[in-house]
Structure formats: structure tokens, C-alpha cells
Motif scaffolding. Sequence first.
Motif, PDB file in Angstrom:
ATOM      1  N   LYS A  50       0.835  -1.211   0.000  1.00 48.67           N
ATOM      2  CA  LYS A  50       0.000   0.000   0.000  1.00 48.67           C
ATOM      3  C   LYS A  50       0.865   1.255   0.000  1.00 48.67           C
ATOM      4  O   LYS A  50       0.560   2.239  -0.696  1.00 48.67           O
ATOM      5  CB  LYS A  50      -0.914  -0.026   1.228  1.00 48.67           C
ATOM      6  N   GLU A  51       1.949   1.216   0.747  1.00 48.86           N
ATOM      7  CA  GLU A  51       2.851   2.373   0.803  1.00 48.86           C
ATOM      8  C   GLU A  51       3.488   2.642  -0.560  1.00 48.86           C
ATOM      9  O   GLU A  51       3.596   3.795  -0.999  1.00 48.86           O
ATOM     10  CB  GLU A  51       3.935   2.126   1.855  1.00 48.86           C
ATOM     11  N   TYR A  52       3.896   1.571  -1.248  1.00 47.82           N
ATOM     12  CA  TYR A  52       4.472   1.738  -2.586  1.00 47.82           C
ATOM     13  C   TYR A  52       3.447   2.342  -3.557  1.00 47.82           C
ATOM     14  O   TYR A  52       3.775   3.216  -4.364  1.00 47.82           O
ATOM     15  CB  TYR A  52       4.947   0.386  -3.127  1.00 47.82           C
ATOM     16  N   ILE A  53       2.204   1.882  -3.461  1.00 50.78           N
ATOM     17  CA  ILE A  53       1.147   2.396  -4.337  1.00 50.78           C
ATOM     18  C   ILE A  53       0.906   3.879  -4.052  1.00 50.78           C
ATOM     19  O   ILE A  53       0.718   4.679  -4.969  1.00 50.78           O
ATOM     20  CB  ILE A  53      -0.144   1.567  -4.153  1.00 50.78           C
ATOM     21  N   HIS A  54       0.930   4.261  -2.782  1.00 50.81           N
ATOM     22  CA  HIS A  54       0.749   5.668  -2.407  1.00 50.81           C
ATOM     23  C   HIS A  54       1.903   6.548  -2.902  1.00 50.81           C
ATOM     24  O   HIS A  54       1.739   7.761  -3.060  1.00 50.81           O
ATOM     25  CB  HIS A  54       0.612   5.796  -0.888  1.00 50.81           C
ATOM     26  N   GLN A  55       3.049   5.918  -3.145  1.00 51.60           N
ATOM     27  CA  GLN A  55       4.193   6.662  -3.679  1.00 51.60           C
ATOM     28  C   GLN A  55       4.088   6.884  -5.186  1.00 51.60           C
ATOM     29  O   GLN A  55       4.966   7.505  -5.791  1.00 51.60           O
ATOM     30  CB  GLN A  55       5.492   5.922  -3.360  1.00 51.60           C
ATOM     31  N   GLY A  56       3.013   6.377  -5.794  1.00 52.08           N
ATOM     32  CA  GLY A  56       2.810   6.546  -7.236  1.00 52.08           C
ATOM     33  C   GLY A  56       3.318   5.387  -8.072  1.00 52.08           C
ATOM     34  O   GLY A  56       3.340   5.473  -9.307  1.00 52.08           O
ATOM     35  N   LEU A  57       3.729   4.284  -7.423  1.00 47.37           N
ATOM     36  CA  LEU A  57       4.193   3.095  -8.158  1.00 47.37           C
ATOM     37  C   LEU A  57       2.974   2.227  -8.483  1.00 47.37           C
ATOM     38  O   LEU A  57       2.720   1.205  -7.841  1.00 47.37           O
ATOM     39  CB  LEU A  57       5.221   2.335  -7.318  1.00 47.37           C
ATOM     40  N   ASN A  58       2.202   2.682  -9.479  1.00 57.64           N
ATOM     41  CA  ASN A  58       0.889   2.096  -9.752  1.00 57.64           C
ATOM     42  C   ASN A  58       0.866   1.059 -10.870  1.00 57.64           C
ATOM     43  O   ASN A  58      -0.210   0.642 -11.315  1.00 57.64           O
ATOM     44  CB  ASN A  58      -0.118   3.209 -10.085  1.00 57.64           C
ATOM     45  N   HIS A  59       2.031   0.663 -11.349  1.00 55.77           N
ATOM     46  CA  HIS A  59       2.117  -0.401 -12.363  1.00 55.77           C
ATOM     47  C   HIS A  59       2.784  -1.595 -11.687  1.00 55.77           C
ATOM     48  O   HIS A  59       3.996  -1.576 -11.426  1.00 55.77           O
ATOM     49  CB  HIS A  59       2.896   0.075 -13.587  1.00 55.77           C
ATOM     50  N   ILE A  60       1.989  -2.592 -11.374  1.00 54.67           N
ATOM     51  CA  ILE A  60       2.434  -3.689 -10.504  1.00 54.67           C
ATOM     52  C   ILE A  60       2.686  -4.949 -11.319  1.00 54.67           C
ATOM     53  O   ILE A  60       1.800  -5.438 -12.037  1.00 54.67           O
ATOM     54  CB  ILE A  60       1.378  -3.977  -9.415  1.00 54.67           C
ATOM     55  N   VAL A  61       3.903  -5.469 -11.214  1.00 50.94           N
ATOM     56  CA  VAL A  61       4.247  -6.748 -11.849  1.00 50.94           C
ATOM     57  C   VAL A  61       3.866  -7.848 -10.860  1.00 50.94           C
ATOM     58  O   VAL A  61       4.543  -8.056  -9.848  1.00 50.94           O
ATOM     59  CB  VAL A  61       5.750  -6.820 -12.189  1.00 50.94           C
ATOM     60  N   ASP A  62       2.759  -8.498 -11.147  1.00 53.10           N
ATOM     61  CA  ASP A  62       2.225  -9.549 -10.268  1.00 53.10           C
ATOM     62  C   ASP A  62       2.658 -10.899 -10.827  1.00 53.10           C
ATOM     63  O   ASP A  62       2.235 -11.291 -11.923  1.00 53.10           O
ATOM     64  CB  ASP A  62       0.698  -9.435 -10.229  1.00 53.10           C
ATOM     65  N   ILE A  63       3.521 -11.609 -10.107  1.00 48.60           N
ATOM     66  CA  ILE A  63       4.096 -12.861 -10.615  1.00 48.60           C
ATOM     67  C   ILE A  63       3.676 -14.034  -9.735  1.00 48.60           C
ATOM     68  O   ILE A  63       3.796 -13.996  -8.514  1.00 48.60           O
ATOM     69  CB  ILE A  63       5.634 -12.778 -10.684  1.00 48.60           C
ATOM     70  N   ASP A  64       3.170 -15.061 -10.395  1.00 52.62           N
ATOM     71  CA  ASP A  64       2.790 -16.301  -9.715  1.00 52.62           C
ATOM     72  C   ASP A  64       3.696 -17.416 -10.240  1.00 52.62           C
ATOM     73  O   ASP A  64       3.769 -17.650 -11.453  1.00 52.62           O
ATOM     74  CB  ASP A  64       1.321 -16.634  -9.986  1.00 52.62           C
ATOM     75  N   LEU A  65       4.400 -18.087  -9.344  1.00 54.02           N
ATOM     76  CA  LEU A  65       5.292 -19.174  -9.738  1.00 54.02           C
ATOM     77  C   LEU A  65       4.501 -20.459  -9.940  1.00 54.02           C
ATOM     78  O   LEU A  65       3.660 -20.818  -9.116  1.00 54.02           O
ATOM     79  CB  LEU A  65       6.372 -19.376  -8.680  1.00 54.02           C
ATOM     80  N   LYS A  66       4.772 -21.139 -11.008  1.00 52.23           N
ATOM     81  CA  LYS A  66       4.034 -22.358 -11.357  1.00 52.23           C
ATOM     82  C   LYS A  66       4.528 -23.541 -10.532  1.00 52.23           C
ATOM     83  O   LYS A  66       5.691 -23.955 -10.635  1.00 52.23           O
ATOM     84  CB  LYS A  66       4.210 -22.647 -12.845  1.00 52.23           C
ATOM     85  N   ASN A  67       3.634 -24.062  -9.678  1.00 51.56           N
ATOM     86  CA  ASN A  67       3.949 -25.236  -8.849  1.00 51.56           C
ATOM     87  C   ASN A  67       5.311 -25.104  -8.166  1.00 51.56           C
ATOM     88  O   ASN A  67       6.158 -25.997  -8.263  1.00 51.56           O
ATOM     89  CB  ASN A  67       3.918 -26.519  -9.697  1.00 51.56           C
ATOM     90  N   PHE A  68       5.510 -23.975  -7.488  1.00 55.30           N
ATOM     91  CA  PHE A  68       6.822 -23.684  -6.915  1.00 55.30           C
ATOM     92  C   PHE A  68       7.353 -24.819  -6.048  1.00 55.30           C
ATOM     93  O   PHE A  68       8.471 -25.301  -6.234  1.00 55.30           O
ATOM     94  CB  PHE A  68       6.760 -22.387  -6.097  1.00 55.30           C
ATOM     95  N   PHE A  69       6.560 -25.272  -5.075  1.00 55.83           N
ATOM     96  CA  PHE A  69       7.050 -26.269  -4.115  1.00 55.83           C
ATOM     97  C   PHE A  69       7.342 -27.612  -4.779  1.00 55.83           C
ATOM     98  O   PHE A  69       8.112 -28.409  -4.239  1.00 55.83           O
ATOM     99  CB  PHE A  69       6.046 -26.441  -2.978  1.00 55.83           C
ATOM    100  N   ASP A  70       6.747 -27.855  -5.945  1.00 56.29           N
ATOM    101  CA  ASP A  70       6.999 -29.115  -6.660  1.00 56.29           C
ATOM    102  C   ASP A  70       8.183 -29.019  -7.614  1.00 56.29           C
ATOM    103  O   ASP A  70       8.621 -30.037  -8.149  1.00 56.29           O
ATOM    104  CB  ASP A  70       5.753 -29.529  -7.456  1.00 56.29           C
ATOM    105  N   GLU A  71       8.690 -27.805  -7.865  1.00 55.83           N
ATOM    106  CA  GLU A  71       9.716 -27.604  -8.895  1.00 55.83           C
ATOM    107  C   GLU A  71      11.082 -27.210  -8.344  1.00 55.83           C
ATOM    108  O   GLU A  71      12.012 -26.977  -9.120  1.00 55.83           O
ATOM    109  CB  GLU A  71       9.247 -26.526  -9.884  1.00 55.83           C
ATOM    110  N   VAL A  72      11.227 -27.107  -7.041  1.00 55.65           N
ATOM    111  CA  VAL A  72      12.509 -26.682  -6.451  1.00 55.65           C
ATOM    112  C   VAL A  72      13.619 -27.677  -6.805  1.00 55.65           C
ATOM    113  O   VAL A  72      13.466 -28.884  -6.600  1.00 55.65           O
ATOM    114  CB  VAL A  72      12.384 -26.546  -4.918  1.00 55.65           C
ATOM    115  N   ASP A  73      14.714 -27.158  -7.328  1.00 55.95           N
ATOM    116  CA  ASP A  73      15.854 -27.994  -7.703  1.00 55.95           C
ATOM    117  C   ASP A  73      16.680 -28.343  -6.457  1.00 55.95           C
ATOM    118  O   ASP A  73      17.165 -27.464  -5.750  1.00 55.95           O
ATOM    119  CB  ASP A  73      16.730 -27.243  -8.717  1.00 55.95           C
ATOM    120  N   HIS A  74      16.841 -29.637  -6.196  1.00 59.22           N
ATOM    121  CA  HIS A  74      17.510 -30.091  -4.979  1.00 59.22           C
ATOM    122  C   HIS A  74      18.984 -29.681  -4.923  1.00 59.22           C
ATOM    123  O   HIS A  74      19.473 -29.234  -3.880  1.00 59.22           O
ATOM    124  CB  HIS A  74      17.391 -31.607  -4.848  1.00 59.22           C
ATOM    125  N   CYS A  75      19.697 -29.845  -6.037  1.00 61.95           N
ATOM    126  CA  CYS A  75      21.137 -29.527  -6.045  1.00 61.95           C
ATOM    127  C   CYS A  75      21.364 -28.047  -5.766  1.00 61.95           C
ATOM    128  O   CYS A  75      22.238 -27.669  -4.972  1.00 61.95           O
ATOM    129  CB  CYS A  75      21.748 -29.918  -7.387  1.00 61.95           C
TER     130      CYS A  75
END
Length: 431
Positions: free
Chosen positions: A122-147
Motif C-alpha cells: 500500500k505504501e508503494y502504491i501511495h508513492q505513485g508506483l501504480n504499475h504492478i508486476v504480479d508474478i505467480d510461480l508455477k507449482n513452486f514447491f513441486d519444482e525446487v531444484d535439490h542440487c
Amino acid sequence: MIERVVHPYNLQKALEQVISNKGSAGVDGIKTTQLKMLFPDMKPQLLEAVRQGNYLPQPILGVEITKGNGKTRLLGIPTTTDRVLQQAVSQVIAPLFEPIFRANSYGFRPSKNARQAVGQAKEYIHQGLNHIVDIDLKNFFDEVDHCLLLNLVYQKVKCKTTLRLIRKWLRVPMQTNGKLQKRRKGVPQGSPLSPLLSNILLHELDKEMTRRKLKFVRYADDFSIYCKSQNQAKATAVVIAKFLKTKLKLTINTEKSGIRRPVHFTLLGFGFVPTYQKGSKNQYQLVVAEKAWKKLKERLKSISRKTAPVKLEERLAKIKEVQRGWLNYFRGTSIAGKLRAIDGWLRNRLRYCIWHDWKKPERKRKNLIRLGVDQDHAYAFSRTRKGGWAIAQSPILNTTITLKRLKQRGYQSLTDVYIELNPSFCEPPYT
């Protein structure tokens, strides 16, 4: 380090934490309620195996849970014994990583929570940063590389026995529908160690965004970046997607990701709406997102299902627990009007449950008389051919199973709880 992991004080603290978290039993069927009694007997042999490096974790139980969009998510449930050991390891290695984590990472960290993440957004939006890159990771917990993950853990954890233990938990097979499946990537959701491991991996993303001087908020695998212009947001989305794919071997869910304006953006159950007041450019207030309202109604609907063999007092206790947790999370938002509508709907569902519990017409007649209905009307109402839901909304029950009587049985409305949690709210409660 392994001696610090198996130290009696650390293990006792881990045991108490696992018991307080509750949760389901793993493949061995041992529940958290049985753990306090059974763990002391298995402890000596277990600790000796851990010290010698011979400890083998049991398979993870795979359970599918439904998501809000109708899809399912595979949840991995380790045995309660494994959960105690994982909690013990987490308590020892977390202080090593906590000092290096970025301030804008809010998920599963001490003194950090979701409301702080929303407040920063909310603070960032109030600063005028009104273009938000909203990123959702696809199946994050299933794709973590062990090494990759183990290499990052090794930077702070030099104990070979502890590292070998973590590797075993990452590679342990998952049992789904009675069959064992090998695991060569992914961190099981449901283990005490997975939140810390996910933060360790995504800390690399935090470092990259900090290096690029981006304004961001991250809560576990849910993160968003705040930009001044559409062009800056597009360029940022491209470079971050490339970093995730090449460096962390993670992919973006293109269906759920995109560049949003505040009015079309939701974060951790909250939405943002402009205040529309003079001189209040870029000023937004927090509201509850529609998805969060839907989840609340689904939970209340499940508790107030008439066919569930539960006493009214138990239903009311569960409802009160859900209400307080939900309203405490969303406190400070302007939601009184919607709460009233849900209160009315919920009270009718409770009346329906009571009417259904009375079952036979004669019992209905006697109960209506006890509630003050004269004998003629009680007889007529008890023999009505109207459906139960229609009866619940009709004067038959509205004038007998009143709000006052429900409160005497332990009912507390959402609005009353809201006013209790928000003392500055001036509007009087309904009667």
C-alpha cells in the motif's frame, strides 16, 4: 551442529511446536495427540541413528487438497517423528539465515506477517508506483531444484550430518494411493522445514531485485514488483522471468501473472480501492478481496451444514473460531455492510439446522410451543409442507429462534466481533 539439533532442550521445544501445530498423521498413523506419550520411548534409538548418519526418514504421505479454483494441490505430510526432527533442524539453522534475508521478505519469518506485507504494498502504491508486476510461480514447491537448494544451504551449514539429513528429507519418496513415487525435485508442502528452505532459495531472487533497485514485496512464493510506468513494468517482468528460469530453474504461471493497476490487484486476500477524496491522488484503502469473502462463506457453510451430526454448541464454537481468526486478519477494513448480510444468511442456516434436528412433526410442535407459539399455530407450522430452507427464512422461526435466543446458546455475530476488534467503529450494531 548435529549435537545442537539433538540437544534435549531443542528437541523438547520442537516436540511442543509440532504438537501445537496439530496436523494429520503420516504413513505410520501416529497422530500429534499420541506423540507426547510415544516419543520418549523411541527417542534414544532415533537420536543414535541420527548421530551415526544411519537415520532413514519414512515416506511422505501424499494428500490432495482442493484449491479455490476447483483444482487440487498435492500436500506432503511427513510422519510426526520426522516433523519433530525437521522442526529441530529448522530451529538450529534458521538463525544462520535470518540475518541475511531481505526486509521485504515477509513470509514465515519471526516478527513478520502478511499484514506488514500488504502495508508495504500500500505504501508503494501511495508513492505513485501504480504499475504492478504480479508474478505467480508455477507449482513452486513441486519444482525446487535439490542440487541448487543444497548448495545454498551449504553456504551456511557446514555440518555434513545435518546436510545429509536435509538431503534425505528432500529425496524421500511420497506415498500416494498406496504407491511409492520417487522424488528428484520439489520441497513437500506440509513439512516444518519447507518454509525455511523456500525462503533460502527465493532469497536469491530478493538479492537480484535489490541489485536492480526494484521496489518489491514477497511473502513466501507470492511476490509483486512496483513500478512507475507501464514500460518499466514490462521490462522488469521480462528480466525477472529470465532470472527465474535460468538461475533458479523456476517457471512463471502466465495465466495468473501480469501487469496490474491497483484496482485490479489483490495481495494475500486484500484488494485496493481509491479513496476519491479531494487532494488524495494515489491514495487507496484496503478492502477484502472477493476470493476471501467466498472462502469465508464456504467455511461457514461447511460448519453449518444441516446433515453434519454436530450439536448446536459445537457448531457455534467452530463458527466463533473461524470468525475471530478471519476478522482479526482483516481488521481495519471497511466491511461492516457485507458482514451484516453474511450474519443474516448464517443465522438462517443455523435455524435450518435446528429445524432439521427436531425431525418429527410432533417434536417440532412441542418445541414451538416451548418457544411461545400458541397451540393452533404450532400444530399448523409443524405440519407445513414448506422446505426447510424456506421455513428458516420465514416468520415461523424468525419470531421463535430469535437473535436473543441464539446469543443465549453462544452465538456471536460477525458484526459484534468486528466492533469488538475495531473499537473506533462508531456505527451501532444491528438488533
